[in-house]
Scaffold this motif. Structure first.
Motif, PDB file in Angstrom:
ATOM      1  N   UNK A 167       0.828  -1.208   0.000  1.00 32.53           N
ATOM      2  CA  UNK A 167       0.000   0.000   0.000  1.00 32.53           C
ATOM      3  C   UNK A 167       0.860   1.255   0.000  1.00 32.53           C
ATOM      4  N   UNK A 168       1.786   1.390  -0.969  1.00 38.20           N
ATOM      5  CA  UNK A 168       2.700   2.536  -0.961  1.00 38.20           C
ATOM      6  C   UNK A 168       1.973   3.862  -1.157  1.00 38.20           C
ATOM      7  N   UNK A 169       2.482   4.883  -0.467  1.00 39.65           N
ATOM      8  CA  UNK A 169       1.947   6.241  -0.590  1.00 39.65           C
ATOM      9  C   UNK A 169       3.109   7.169  -0.942  1.00 39.65           C
ATOM     10  N   UNK A 170       2.960   7.907  -2.016  1.00 38.35           N
ATOM     11  CA  UNK A 170       4.007   8.833  -2.442  1.00 38.35           C
ATOM     12  C   UNK A 170       3.617  10.256  -2.071  1.00 38.35           C
ATOM     13  N   UNK A 171       4.584  10.993  -1.560  1.00 38.06           N
ATOM     14  CA  UNK A 171       4.392  12.395  -1.246  1.00 38.06           C
ATOM     15  C   UNK A 171       5.617  13.172  -1.676  1.00 38.06           C
ATOM     16  N   UNK A 172       5.704  14.408  -1.229  1.00 35.62           N
ATOM     17  CA  UNK A 172       6.832  15.257  -1.600  1.00 35.62           C
ATOM     18  C   UNK A 172       7.261  16.059  -0.380  1.00 35.62           C
ATOM     19  N   UNK A 173       8.563  16.024  -0.071  1.00 40.87           N
ATOM     20  CA  UNK A 173       9.089  16.775   1.055  1.00 40.87           C
ATOM     21  C   UNK A 173       9.334  18.226   0.700  1.00 40.87           C
ATOM     22  N   UNK A 174       9.751  19.017   1.683  1.00 39.94           N
ATOM     23  CA  UNK A 174       9.985  20.434   1.471  1.00 39.94           C
ATOM     24  C   UNK A 174      11.105  20.720   0.490  1.00 39.94           C
ATOM     25  N   UNK A 175      12.041  19.790   0.323  1.00 41.09           N
ATOM     26  CA  UNK A 175      13.160  19.983  -0.595  1.00 41.09           C
ATOM     27  C   UNK A 175      12.797  19.631  -2.030  1.00 41.09           C
ATOM     28  N   UNK A 176      11.583  19.130  -2.249  1.00 41.32           N
ATOM     29  CA  UNK A 176      11.170  18.723  -3.583  1.00 41.32           C
ATOM     30  C   UNK A 176      11.386  17.257  -3.860  1.00 41.32           C
ATOM     31  N   UNK A 177      12.118  16.561  -2.981  1.00 39.54           N
ATOM     32  CA  UNK A 177      12.338  15.135  -3.168  1.00 39.54           C
ATOM     33  C   UNK A 177      11.126  14.336  -2.689  1.00 39.54           C
ATOM     34  N   UNK A 178      10.985  13.155  -3.282  1.00 36.21           N
ATOM     35  CA  UNK A 178       9.862  12.289  -2.944  1.00 36.21           C
ATOM     36  C   UNK A 178       9.942  11.825  -1.494  1.00 36.21           C
ATOM     37  N   UNK A 179       8.782  11.481  -0.954  1.00 34.13           N
ATOM     38  CA  UNK A 179       8.672  10.829   0.349  1.00 34.13           C
ATOM     39  C   UNK A 179       7.768   9.622   0.167  1.00 34.13           C
ATOM     40  N   UNK A 180       8.191   8.487   0.716  1.00 36.69           N
ATOM     41  CA  UNK A 180       7.496   7.230   0.491  1.00 36.69           C
ATOM     42  C   UNK A 180       7.045   6.627   1.810  1.00 36.69           C
ATOM     43  N   UNK A 181       5.797   6.250   1.878  1.00 38.56           N
ATOM     44  CA  UNK A 181       5.254   5.571   3.042  1.00 38.56           C
ATOM     45  C   UNK A 181       4.559   4.293   2.630  1.00 38.56           C
ATOM     46  N   UNK A 182       4.326   3.411   3.587  1.00 35.51           N
ATOM     47  CA  UNK A 182       3.646   2.162   3.303  1.00 35.51           C
ATOM     48  C   UNK A 182       3.919   1.152   4.401  1.00 35.51           C
ATOM     49  N   UNK A 183       3.736  -0.115   4.105  1.00 35.20           N
ATOM     50  CA  UNK A 183       3.949  -1.181   5.084  1.00 35.20           C
ATOM     51  C   UNK A 183       5.059  -2.111   4.606  1.00 35.20           C
ATOM     52  N   UNK A 184       5.957  -2.435   5.530  1.00 35.36           N
ATOM     53  CA  UNK A 184       7.032  -3.371   5.224  1.00 35.36           C
ATOM     54  C   UNK A 184       6.998  -4.496   6.248  1.00 35.36           C
ATOM     55  N   UNK A 185       6.747  -5.688   5.767  1.00 34.35           N
ATOM     56  CA  UNK A 185       6.631  -6.860   6.637  1.00 34.35           C
ATOM     57  C   UNK A 185       5.642  -6.591   7.776  1.00 34.35           C
TER      58      UNK A 185
END
Length: 232
Positions: A48-66
């Motif tokens: 269930x990955x979720x992509x976002x964007x940090x203040x620096x413009x780089x991606x931020x990734x969330x989700x579940x691992x194991x």
């Protein structure tokens, strides 16, 4: 004749300005695409990955691992006193843990790392003899530090020379590692500090997630044993 030359110069200058504007706009769009896509390959690691964007413009990734919530952030460090600008990756398993204090173990701290609150912690501890010789340890409570044996069991995390910091706290566990540095020649000559053109590889991120999963499990096991001893 003078008017013709002047007009030609003005037209030429206008054309150059238009070309420069188009080049800068294209370069900006490419830089934005590179930064927002830096973690695209790593999406495959998480459920269930979720992509976002940090203040620096780089991606931020969330989700579940194991089965555990995971968060991956990317932070460029372009402070001018560094030999080279650096791109740091913060890998976190956020969530409450049964520990009473925050412990930060950092390699060669400068005191102004933009990704860490290491320098705000009130107590600096002596490093045990078998810990990395260039590490520093800080906490916000000496009395409630995680057990030394627990930390020692996971020092192999620092076998990777790019690992900068390990955090154990009531809010979760984190590893910070260096993903890349700016290209030396371009930075020294042109002061070009752009990084992240190549997406982060799976084999750089996965070991850090596995190490955090193991560390988190040990923290929970130690707390469960302490509760049983108190009840005995």
């Amino acid at each position: 004749m003078d008017r013709f030359i002047t007009g030609a110069i003005l037209v030429g200058a206008a054309v150059l300005l238009v070309l420069l504007f188009r080049h800068l706009r294209r370069a900006s769009a490419e830089r934005h695409a590179q930064r927002t896509g830096y973690l695209d390959v790593c999406r495959a690691l998480l459920g269930a990955p979720r992509m976002g964007c940090g203040g620096s413009g780089f991606a931020r990734l969330g989700g579940h691992y194991r089965g555990v919530e995971a968060d991956v952030q990317v932070l460029p460090d372009t402070l001018t006193f560094r030999k080279l600008p650096a791109l740091w990756v913060l890998v976190t398993l956020p969530g409450p843990l049964p520990v009473g204090a925050t412990m930060n173990l950092m390699i060669r701290p400068t005191g102004i790392e933009p990704f860490s609150r290491f320098h705000t912690l009130t107590h600096q501890l002596d490093s045990p003899d078998d810990f990395p010789e260039d590490c520093a340890i800080r906490t916000d409570s000496r009395a409630h530090m995680p057990p030394e044996d627990l930390v020692r069991a996971h020092l192999h995390i620092f076998d990777d020379p790019k690992v900068k910091e390990l955090v154990i706290s009531p809010k979760g566990v984190r590893i910070v590692f260096l993903a890349e540095e700016a290209q030396r020649s371009r930075y020294l000559i042109y002061r070009d500090a752009e990084m992240g053109a190549t997406p982060l590889a799976l084999d750089l991120l996965k070991p850090k997630l596995d190490q955090l999963i193991a560390l988190r499990a040990d923290v929970l096991d130690v707390a469960a044993i302490e509760v049983q001893e108190l009840r005995a």
